[in-house]
Design a protein around this motif. Structure first.
Motif, PDB file in Angstrom:
ATOM      1  N   THR A 152       5.456  -6.576   3.401  1.00 44.65           N
ATOM      2  CA  THR A 152       6.479  -5.291   3.191  1.00 44.65           C
ATOM      3  C   THR A 152       6.603  -4.871   2.062  1.00 44.65           C
ATOM      4  O   THR A 152       6.624  -3.701   1.834  1.00 44.65           O
ATOM      5  CB  THR A 152       7.523  -6.449   3.304  1.00 44.65           C
ATOM      6  N   LEU A 153       5.990  -5.979   0.906  1.00 47.21           N
ATOM      7  CA  LEU A 153       6.588  -5.032  -0.814  1.00 47.21           C
ATOM      8  C   LEU A 153       4.966  -3.594  -0.675  1.00 47.21           C
ATOM      9  O   LEU A 153       5.876  -2.793  -1.602  1.00 47.21           O
ATOM     10  CB  LEU A 153       5.552  -6.006  -1.562  1.00 47.21           C
ATOM     11  N   LYS A 154       3.974  -3.579  -0.108  1.00 49.29           N
ATOM     12  CA  LYS A 154       3.213  -2.613   0.052  1.00 49.29           C
ATOM     13  C   LYS A 154       4.571  -1.394   0.232  1.00 49.29           C
ATOM     14  O   LYS A 154       4.170  -0.800  -0.102  1.00 49.29           O
ATOM     15  CB  LYS A 154       2.007  -2.519   0.556  1.00 49.29           C
ATOM     16  N   ALA A 155       5.330  -1.632   1.192  1.00 52.54           N
ATOM     17  CA  ALA A 155       5.667   0.094   1.810  1.00 52.54           C
ATOM     18  C   ALA A 155       6.652  -0.041   0.650  1.00 52.54           C
ATOM     19  O   ALA A 155       7.471   1.342   0.595  1.00 52.54           O
ATOM     20  CB  ALA A 155       6.384  -0.643   3.269  1.00 52.54           C
ATOM     21  N   ARG A 156       7.524  -1.023   0.140  1.00 54.55           N
ATOM     22  CA  ARG A 156       8.560  -1.001  -0.704  1.00 54.55           C
ATOM     23  C   ARG A 156       7.667  -0.370  -2.180  1.00 54.55           C
ATOM     24  O   ARG A 156       8.900   0.364  -2.598  1.00 54.55           O
ATOM     25  CB  ARG A 156       8.994  -2.928  -0.960  1.00 54.55           C
ATOM     26  N   TRP A 157       7.141  -0.398  -2.270  1.00 47.95           N
ATOM     27  CA  TRP A 157       6.222  -0.040  -3.816  1.00 47.95           C
ATOM     28  C   TRP A 157       5.945   1.443  -3.715  1.00 47.95           C
ATOM     29  O   TRP A 157       6.077   2.548  -4.464  1.00 47.95           O
ATOM     30  CB  TRP A 157       4.896  -1.056  -4.422  1.00 47.95           C
ATOM     31  N   LEU A 158       6.490   1.451  -1.663  1.00 47.03           N
ATOM     32  CA  LEU A 158       5.920   3.295  -2.296  1.00 47.03           C
ATOM     33  C   LEU A 158       6.985   3.532  -1.663  1.00 47.03           C
ATOM     34  O   LEU A 158       7.155   5.318  -1.000  1.00 47.03           O
ATOM     35  CB  LEU A 158       5.088   3.506  -0.993  1.00 47.03           C
ATOM     36  N   SER A 159       8.829   3.235  -1.783  1.00 46.92           N
ATOM     37  CA  SER A 159       9.487   3.880  -1.642  1.00 46.92           C
ATOM     38  C   SER A 159      10.074   4.423  -2.634  1.00 46.92           C
ATOM     39  O   SER A 159       9.867   4.255  -3.675  1.00 46.92           O
ATOM     40  CB  SER A 159      10.721   2.733  -1.174  1.00 46.92           C
ATOM     41  N   ASP A 160      11.143   5.557  -2.413  1.00 37.49           N
ATOM     42  CA  ASP A 160      11.726   6.660  -3.679  1.00 37.49           C
ATOM     43  C   ASP A 160      12.564   5.232  -4.647  1.00 37.49           C
ATOM     44  O   ASP A 160      12.762   5.448  -5.788  1.00 37.49           O
ATOM     45  CB  ASP A 160      12.922   7.044  -3.532  1.00 37.49           C
ATOM     46  N   GLU A 161      13.146   4.355  -3.848  1.00 37.05           N
ATOM     47  CA  GLU A 161      14.529   3.156  -4.632  1.00 37.05           C
ATOM     48  C   GLU A 161      13.389   2.812  -5.456  1.00 37.05           C
ATOM     49  O   GLU A 161      13.546   2.364  -7.344  1.00 37.05           O
ATOM     50  CB  GLU A 161      15.003   2.288  -3.747  1.00 37.05           C
ATOM     51  N   CYS A 162      11.958   2.116  -5.493  1.00 39.65           N
ATOM     52  CA  CYS A 162      11.412   1.095  -5.802  1.00 39.65           C
ATOM     53  C   CYS A 162      10.924   2.557  -7.374  1.00 39.65           C
ATOM     54  O   CYS A 162      10.850   1.396  -8.079  1.00 39.65           O
ATOM     55  CB  CYS A 162      10.539   0.769  -5.761  1.00 39.65           C
ATOM     56  N   ILE A 163      10.148   3.547  -7.013  1.00 40.53           N
ATOM     57  CA  ILE A 163       9.536   4.257  -7.405  1.00 40.53           C
ATOM     58  C   ILE A 163      10.045   4.501  -8.571  1.00 40.53           C
ATOM     59  O   ILE A 163       9.601   4.558 -10.230  1.00 40.53           O
ATOM     60  CB  ILE A 163       9.005   5.349  -7.103  1.00 40.53           C
ATOM     61  N   ASN A 164      11.724   4.541  -8.337  1.00 40.62           N
ATOM     62  CA  ASN A 164      12.419   4.563  -9.103  1.00 40.62           C
ATOM     63  C   ASN A 164      12.989   3.767 -10.216  1.00 40.62           C
ATOM     64  O   ASN A 164      13.607   4.129 -11.684  1.00 40.62           O
ATOM     65  CB  ASN A 164      14.020   5.513  -8.596  1.00 40.62           C
ATOM     66  N   ALA A 165      13.228   2.849  -9.789  1.00 39.68           N
ATOM     67  CA  ALA A 165      13.527   1.748 -10.717  1.00 39.68           C
ATOM     68  C   ALA A 165      12.225   2.120 -11.987  1.00 39.68           C
ATOM     69  O   ALA A 165      12.722   1.235 -12.469  1.00 39.68           O
ATOM     70  CB  ALA A 165      13.784   0.393  -9.727  1.00 39.68           C
ATOM     71  N   ILE A 166      11.117   1.385 -11.393  1.00 33.25           N
ATOM     72  CA  ILE A 166      10.117   1.218 -12.139  1.00 33.25           C
ATOM     73  C   ILE A 166      10.186   3.104 -13.105  1.00 33.25           C
ATOM     74  O   ILE A 166       9.943   2.009 -14.362  1.00 33.25           O
ATOM     75  CB  ILE A 166       9.335   1.176 -11.949  1.00 33.25           C
TER      76      ILE A 166
ATOM     77  N   SER B 111      16.349  -6.566  -5.797  1.00 35.56           N
ATOM     78  CA  SER B 111      17.321  -5.534  -4.721  1.00 35.56           C
ATOM     79  C   SER B 111      17.212  -4.623  -5.607  1.00 35.56           C
ATOM     80  O   SER B 111      17.259  -3.078  -6.052  1.00 35.56           O
ATOM     81  CB  SER B 111      18.369  -5.319  -4.385  1.00 35.56           C
ATOM     82  N   HIS B 112      17.573  -4.760  -7.101  1.00 35.38           N
ATOM     83  CA  HIS B 112      17.767  -4.145  -8.652  1.00 35.38           C
ATOM     84  C   HIS B 112      16.608  -2.549  -8.482  1.00 35.38           C
ATOM     85  O   HIS B 112      16.862  -2.230  -9.019  1.00 35.38           O
ATOM     86  CB  HIS B 112      17.843  -4.717  -9.224  1.00 35.38           C
ATOM     87  N   LEU B 113      15.230  -3.808  -8.092  1.00 38.04           N
ATOM     88  CA  LEU B 113      13.697  -2.930  -8.545  1.00 38.04           C
ATOM     89  C   LEU B 113      13.400  -2.306  -7.102  1.00 38.04           C
ATOM     90  O   LEU B 113      12.426  -1.428  -7.033  1.00 38.04           O
ATOM     91  CB  LEU B 113      12.588  -3.673  -8.823  1.00 38.04           C
ATOM     92  N   GLY B 114      14.175  -2.374  -6.385  1.00 39.31           N
ATOM     93  CA  GLY B 114      13.405  -1.823  -4.863  1.00 39.31           C
ATOM     94  C   GLY B 114      12.532  -1.806  -4.139  1.00 39.31           C
ATOM     95  O   GLY B 114      12.013  -1.706  -3.559  1.00 39.31           O
ATOM     96  N   GLN B 115      12.665  -3.812  -4.393  1.00 41.97           N
ATOM     97  CA  GLN B 115      11.259  -4.038  -3.760  1.00 41.97           C
ATOM     98  C   GLN B 115      11.883  -5.763  -2.902  1.00 41.97           C
ATOM     99  O   GLN B 115      12.907  -5.868  -2.779  1.00 41.97           O
ATOM    100  CB  GLN B 115      11.156  -5.341  -4.641  1.00 41.97           C
ATOM    101  N   SER B 116      11.574  -6.770  -2.837  1.00 40.55           N
ATOM    102  CA  SER B 116      11.564  -7.329  -1.759  1.00 40.55           C
ATOM    103  C   SER B 116      11.158  -8.662  -2.126  1.00 40.55           C
ATOM    104  O   SER B 116      10.088  -8.334  -3.032  1.00 40.55           O
ATOM    105  CB  SER B 116      11.156  -6.781   0.022  1.00 40.55           C
ATOM    106  N   PRO B 117      11.971  -9.747  -1.870  1.00 41.14           N
ATOM    107  CA  PRO B 117      10.758 -11.259  -2.359  1.00 41.14           C
ATOM    108  C   PRO B 117       9.386 -11.536  -2.187  1.00 41.14           C
ATOM    109  O   PRO B 117       9.071 -10.695  -1.025  1.00 41.14           O
ATOM    110  CB  PRO B 117      11.368 -12.080  -1.856  1.00 41.14           C
ATOM    111  N   GLU B 118       8.776 -11.819  -3.089  1.00 40.23           N
ATOM    112  CA  GLU B 118       7.293 -12.418  -3.065  1.00 40.23           C
ATOM    113  C   GLU B 118       7.573 -14.510  -2.760  1.00 40.23           C
ATOM    114  O   GLU B 118       7.996 -14.420  -2.927  1.00 40.23           O
ATOM    115  CB  GLU B 118       6.358 -11.114  -3.751  1.00 40.23           C
ATOM    116  N   ALA B 119       5.945 -14.517  -2.911  1.00 41.43           N
ATOM    117  CA  ALA B 119       5.538 -15.988  -3.431  1.00 41.43           C
ATOM    118  C   ALA B 119       6.487 -16.578  -2.384  1.00 41.43           C
ATOM    119  O   ALA B 119       5.877 -17.508  -2.958  1.00 41.43           O
ATOM    120  CB  ALA B 119       5.643 -16.235  -5.173  1.00 41.43           C
ATOM    121  N   CYS B 120       6.087 -16.422  -0.823  1.00 45.03           N
ATOM    122  CA  CYS B 120       6.775 -17.040  -0.063  1.00 45.03           C
ATOM    123  C   CYS B 120       8.235 -17.995  -0.563  1.00 45.03           C
ATOM    124  O   CYS B 120       8.402 -18.757   0.614  1.00 45.03           O
ATOM    125  CB  CYS B 120       6.383 -18.643  -0.112  1.00 45.03           C
TER     126      CYS B 120
END
Ligand SMILES: CCCCCCCCCC/C=C/CC(=O)SCCNC(=O)CCNC(=O)[C@H](O)C(C)(C)COP(=O)(O)OP(=O)(O)OC[C@H]1O[C@@H](n2cnc3c(N)ncnc32)[C@H](O)[C@@H]1OP(=O)(O)O
Length: 397
Positions: free
Chosen positions: A367-381, A270-279
């Protein structure tokens, strides 16, 4: 038992290339879904016949098993009798591949043949013997000793953050380890960290736009996680220090996790604007219960090694002072257990949820693909790259 049988088989039949006839004409392959095409497979079969040096019985058994798996699928023929030593050894090698998909077997066959051909003998892939480096790459070091293939994150100055190249190297290492002579495969980290997760500059340094990088990232991630879901041998993590992000979530797909008491487990999605991966959206609630999984995956609660052990993510915690010695002594003993038995047991354990894991992996990647394009994630990175944010520090907006 298998070794004795094989030694006997060798005495009875020194030229196993003759015994293991590769019936090229009988090949009926479906549409290839992975990288090795039917043509690659057939070329590899022809290459085997042209080998100048006898590759040894172990390799020939492996080739036979992969060939049968690639053409006929999982072994479902009756086991030959105890006195039919050669056919029994062949059956055992085939049967040990369990439910390995045909396409993977075909790919592994092609890879194995290519590692035997003279042109690649001097290449970086090595020959999978004892106590040798089997894969040369800068940031992922693979070695094999005492029945254990060790895959080490080796980028200590960057806390072992995983670059795009490292994802590729790990996939290759797992593919090789799935058919090498080792009984178990172990991940660990060089330096003070186990791994700080995805290299946050993977996206900022990618060629093309963010859209393209996100699409590529989703494909790579899906393939990467699949290689853990499908890995057929016991997979162990030796967590020598803090673990972050994907290096933590992957642990839900391991068979055992041994941690130093200085290790921590942090998934700051959440801090990174992302969502869980690796199952982990599926494995973590199952492993630690939904309430604890939510704290970890939604709120980024960092677990100590002891907490992670209490919640079932870690098998056992060792004092830092004796960690390496105790764990490797134990692993060397485990690696002496009958390998086929371990593989078959793992297959039984995983069998019923494999399909589910693949489904979850696919959905998480979308889901992550969409997250990586979100403002939340881009700002965090961008904050991380411009040194405004680091884990544990408040994020600037
Ligand atoms: C084309 C696209 C291809 C994509 C391929 C597939 C993509 C799959 C994605 C899968 C998704 C996974 C999700 C995750 O893993 S989320 C977790 C991401 N990790 C982090 O957020 C950790 C970030 N790092 C930190 O917060 C801190 O560095 C630390 C780990 C807490 C350590 O802090 P400490 O103060 O001890 O040390 P430094 O910060 O000084 O670190 C030393 C140097 O290492 C660099 N570093 C560390 N971690 C990373 C990282 N994850 N990515 C990039 N770089 C990292 C750090 O910048 C320092 O470098 P420097 O010396 O050059 O400044």
């Amino acid at each position: 038992m298998a070794a004795v049988t094989w030694r006997q088989a060798r005495c009875w039949c020194p030229s196993l290339l003759q015994v293991f006839r590769f019936p090229v004409a009988q090949v009926h392959l479906g549409r290839p879904t992975m990288r090795a095409s039917q043509q690659d497979f057939e070329n590899a079969m022809n290459q085997v016949k042209l080998l100048k040096q006898d590759p040894g019985n172990q390799v020939k058994l492996k080739l036979y098993a992969l060939y049968k798996q690639a053409t006929d699928g999982p072994c479902n023929v009756p086991k030959p009798g105890v006195f039919d030593l050669v056919n029994k050894a062949k059956w055992e090698a085939w049967n040990a591949l369990g439910s390995l998909p045909k396409e993977t077997a075909r790919q592994n066959y092609v890879d194995l043949v290519s590692s035997l051909s003279p042109s690649s003998e001097a290449s970086s892939q090595g020959t999978h013997g004892a106590d040798e480096k089997v894969q040369e790459s800068k940031d992922i070091v693979v070695s094999s000793e005492d029945g254990i293939t060790k895959i080490m994150f080796n980028r200590p100055t960057k806390k072992n953050a995983i670059t795009f190249q490292m994802y590729q190297d790990i996939m290759l290492a797992l593919k090789n380890a799935s058919t090498d002579n080792s009984a178990i495969t172990v991940f660990t980290g060089a330096g003070d960290y186990y791994c700080s997760g995805n290299d946050l500059t993977n996206f900022t340094s990618a060629a093309g736009g963010m859209e393209e990088a996100a699409s590529k990232g989703a494909v790579v991630l899906r393939e990467f996680v699949n290689s853990f879901i499908d890995f057929p041998k016991p997979l162990v993590a030796v967590v020598n220090g803090p673990a972050v992000g994907i290096s933590v979530t992957l642990l839900g797909l391991f068979d055992a996790v041994y941690a130093s008491d200085k290790a921590t487990f942090h998934t700051p999605f959440s801090h990174l604007g992302q969502s869980p991966e690796a199952c982990s959206s599926y494995t973590f609630p199952r492993i630690m219960g939904s309430a604890k999984a939510a704290e970890v995956l939604l709120f980024g609660k960092k677990l100590t090694a002891r907490e992670a052990c209490a919640h079932g993510l870690v098998s056992e915690v060792f004092p830092e002072s004796t960690f390496e010695k105790e764990v490797w002594t134990r692993l060397r003993a485990y690696a002496k257990l009958p390998p086929n038995s371990m593989r078959i047991s793992k297959e039984l354990i995983r069998k019923n949820e494999k399909e589910k894991l693949h489904e979850v992996n696919a959905e998480e990647c979308t889901t992550l693909k969409a997250r990586w394009l979100s403002d939340e994630c881009i700002n965090a990175i961008m904050n991380f790259v411009s040194r405004k944010a680091k884990l544990g520090r408040p994020q600037s907006s």
